[in-house]
Design a protein around this motif. Structure first.
Motif, PDB file in Angstrom:
ATOM      1  N   GLY A  55     -38.990 -31.328   5.789  1.00  0.00           N
ATOM      2  CA  GLY A  55     -40.233 -30.816   5.288  1.00  0.00           C
ATOM      3  C   GLY A  55     -40.611 -29.883   4.477  1.00  0.00           C
ATOM      4  N   GLY A  56     -41.543 -29.983   3.967  1.00  0.00           N
ATOM      5  CA  GLY A  56     -41.919 -28.999   2.525  1.00  0.00           C
ATOM      6  C   GLY A  56     -42.946 -28.229   2.933  1.00  0.00           C
ATOM      7  N   PRO A 110     -42.195 -23.486   3.637  1.00  0.00           N
ATOM      8  CA  PRO A 110     -41.936 -24.849   4.288  1.00  0.00           C
ATOM      9  C   PRO A 110     -41.682 -25.164   5.346  1.00  0.00           C
ATOM     10  N   GLU A 111     -41.536 -26.520   6.435  1.00  0.00           N
ATOM     11  CA  GLU A 111     -41.507 -26.779   7.541  1.00  0.00           C
ATOM     12  C   GLU A 111     -39.682 -26.729   7.406  1.00  0.00           C
ATOM     13  N   SER A 112     -38.985 -27.373   6.699  1.00  0.00           N
ATOM     14  CA  SER A 112     -37.717 -27.508   7.002  1.00  0.00           C
ATOM     15  C   SER A 112     -36.761 -25.993   7.157  1.00  0.00           C
ATOM     16  N   HIS A 113     -37.911 -25.010   6.519  1.00  0.00           N
ATOM     17  CA  HIS A 113     -37.165 -23.760   6.113  1.00  0.00           C
ATOM     18  C   HIS A 113     -37.769 -22.848   8.040  1.00  0.00           C
ATOM     19  N   GLU A 165     -42.945 -41.271   4.007  1.00  0.00           N
ATOM     20  CA  GLU A 165     -41.645 -41.505   3.075  1.00  0.00           C
ATOM     21  C   GLU A 165     -41.243 -40.983   2.099  1.00  0.00           C
ATOM     22  N   GLU A 166     -41.694 -39.892   1.801  1.00  0.00           N
ATOM     23  CA  GLU A 166     -40.380 -38.756   1.174  1.00  0.00           C
ATOM     24  C   GLU A 166     -39.559 -37.854   2.046  1.00  0.00           C
ATOM     25  N   ASN A 167     -39.886 -38.147   3.424  1.00  0.00           N
ATOM     26  CA  ASN A 167     -39.017 -37.121   4.081  1.00  0.00           C
ATOM     27  C   ASN A 167     -37.570 -38.437   3.649  1.00  0.00           C
ATOM     28  N   MET A 168     -37.310 -39.746   3.442  1.00  0.00           N
ATOM     29  CA  MET A 168     -36.675 -40.467   3.306  1.00  0.00           C
ATOM     30  C   MET A 168     -36.064 -40.956   1.667  1.00  0.00           C
ATOM     31  N   ALA A 169     -37.214 -40.333   1.082  1.00  0.00           N
ATOM     32  CA  ALA A 169     -36.626 -40.664  -0.311  1.00  0.00           C
ATOM     33  C   ALA A 169     -35.743 -39.258  -0.133  1.00  0.00           C
ATOM     34  N   PHE A 170     -36.587 -38.040   0.155  1.00  0.00           N
ATOM     35  CA  PHE A 170     -35.411 -37.160  -0.560  1.00  0.00           C
ATOM     36  C   PHE A 170     -34.388 -36.516  -0.008  1.00  0.00           C
ATOM     37  N   SER A 171     -34.428 -37.055   1.327  1.00  0.00           N
ATOM     38  CA  SER A 171     -33.082 -36.543   2.441  1.00  0.00           C
ATOM     39  C   SER A 171     -32.031 -38.003   1.952  1.00  0.00           C
ATOM     40  N   LYS A 172     -32.069 -39.292   1.254  1.00  0.00           N
ATOM     41  CA  LYS A 172     -31.526 -40.266   0.936  1.00  0.00           C
ATOM     42  C   LYS A 172     -30.483 -39.283  -0.263  1.00  0.00           C
ATOM     43  N   ASP A 175     -36.618 -29.102   1.281  1.00  0.00           N
ATOM     44  CA  ASP A 175     -38.029 -28.574   1.405  1.00  0.00           C
ATOM     45  C   ASP A 175     -39.746 -29.308  -0.213  1.00  0.00           C
ATOM     46  N   ARG A 176     -39.320 -30.513  -0.256  1.00  0.00           N
ATOM     47  CA  ARG A 176     -40.394 -31.087  -1.258  1.00  0.00           C
ATOM     48  C   ARG A 176     -40.921 -31.906  -0.416  1.00  0.00           C
ATOM     49  N   SER A 177     -40.861 -32.601   0.601  1.00  0.00           N
ATOM     50  CA  SER A 177     -41.530 -33.616   1.338  1.00  0.00           C
ATOM     51  C   SER A 177     -42.697 -33.305   1.546  1.00  0.00           C
TER      52      SER A 177
END
Length: 335
Positions: free
Chosen positions: A206-207, A215-218, A244-251, A238-240
């Protein structure tokens, strides 16, 4: 007998689809068609039922057809009012209320068409009912298969657990909805770690939104660490800004650490099936599991999820709806 054969064929297609990939909307449609033709077959054989059974079934069917829409619309309206009171007047929170009012509106038009004996209005209402029946069929397929998908056994060969982010309270704090995802993610992590060998890596994804201080991930990672989760097993994505970006960046992170590894993705239960569809499109090899959601939130959230899936296949679905409308117009012109 023909209906039973068709039902068996669709059930076979459903089984093949699930074995090939659980994360396909086609599986939901195959299951829905199998159940539909099975019911048609049973209904056709109702004359052979013992005395009293046929009459009882007919009464139940008539009650469902006559009272079901009225009761459903009332429940949707009540849920919509509760959503507005608890979550605010954001357009996405009005979906169940609008759906309930739409059903009442269509019922009202049906009554007017019968009372006035207006042929044009009758054709228009009939066309709307056919379109509504198509959309409702897909919605029931979506809900039914989403329920089944959410209860499929979690795979034990995953090297990663990915928890999808959501908004923060005050821009820094984890809200209850996101906390439920994190707790579910921790449960999945513990189950995978208990298998022995190297424990999985937990990715919080999560960005930072425009109204968020971090960022949400932090914030998600801090929530877990404060509750005793090992910090060295957490990776922050921490960029999404979207699922869809959650999936792409985590991948990308997973491919860098362990190419080809499988994962378990955690979100809320109403979002699990659509997230699985998006994971498949993104090429992520993994299963999606859901965490509990407040009961009042589920109807509106489910309608929103279905609408997104419906529009993703918009060319097919809107094309079919357009054909149904044109057929209704052709019937009106022919008269």
């Amino acid at each position: 007998m023909t209906a039973f054969v068709v039902a068996a064929a669709f059930l076979l297609l459903f089984g093949i689809g699930v074995l090939r990939d659980r994360r396909r909307f086609g599986n939901a449609v195959y299951l829905g068609l199998a159940v539909t033709f099975l019911c048609l077959g049973l209904f056709a054989e109702i004359d052979a039922a013992p005395p009293g059974v046929a009459e009882t079934v007919m009464v139940v069917v008539l009650l469902v057809l006559c009272l079901g829409p009225v009761v459903l619309a009332g429940l949707l309206c009540a849920n919509g009012v509760k959503m507005v009171r608890k979550e605010g007047r954001h357009p996405s929170n009005l979906l169940s209320l609008l759906a309930g009012l739409g059903i009442y509106g269509l019922i009202g038009l049906m009554i007017v068409a019968v009372a006035t004996r207006s042929r044009p209005l009758g054709i228009a209402v009939g066309t709307a009912l056919v379109v509504m029946a198509y959309v409702s069929f897909l919605f029931v397929c979506f809900v039914g298969y989403a329920y089944l998908y959410g209860r499929m056994r979690v795979r034990r060969d995953a090297g990663f657990v990915v928890v999808l982010g959501s908004g923060l309270i005050g821009g820094t704090r984890v809200p209850p909805l996101l906390a439920s995802r994190l707790e579910r993610g921790r449960e999945v992590y513990d189950a995978l770690a208990a298998r022995g060998g190297r424990p999985p890596v937990l990715i919080v994804s999560g960005g930072q939104g425009p109204d968020e201080g971090v960022p949400e991930s932090h914030a998600m990672a801090d929530y877990l660490v404060e509750r005793g989760f090992p910090e060295d097993r957490i990776v922050r994505e921490d960029r999404s800004e979207t699922t869809e970006e959650n999936m792409a960046f985590s991948k990308r992170l997973m491919d860098e650490m362990d190419p080809g590894a499988r994962c378990v993705i955690v979100t809320n239960n109403f979002h699990a099936f659509r997230a699985a569809l998006m994971a498949r499109r993104a090429g992520v090899e993994g299963q999606v599991v859901g965490s509990p959601t407040a009961a009042y939130f589920w109807p509106t959230a489910t309608i929103r999820e279905f609408a997104a899936v419906f529009l993703h296949h918009g060319k097919v679905n809107l094309g079919i709806c357009l054909i149904l409308v044109l057929l209704g117009a052709a019937v009106g012109l022919a008269g």
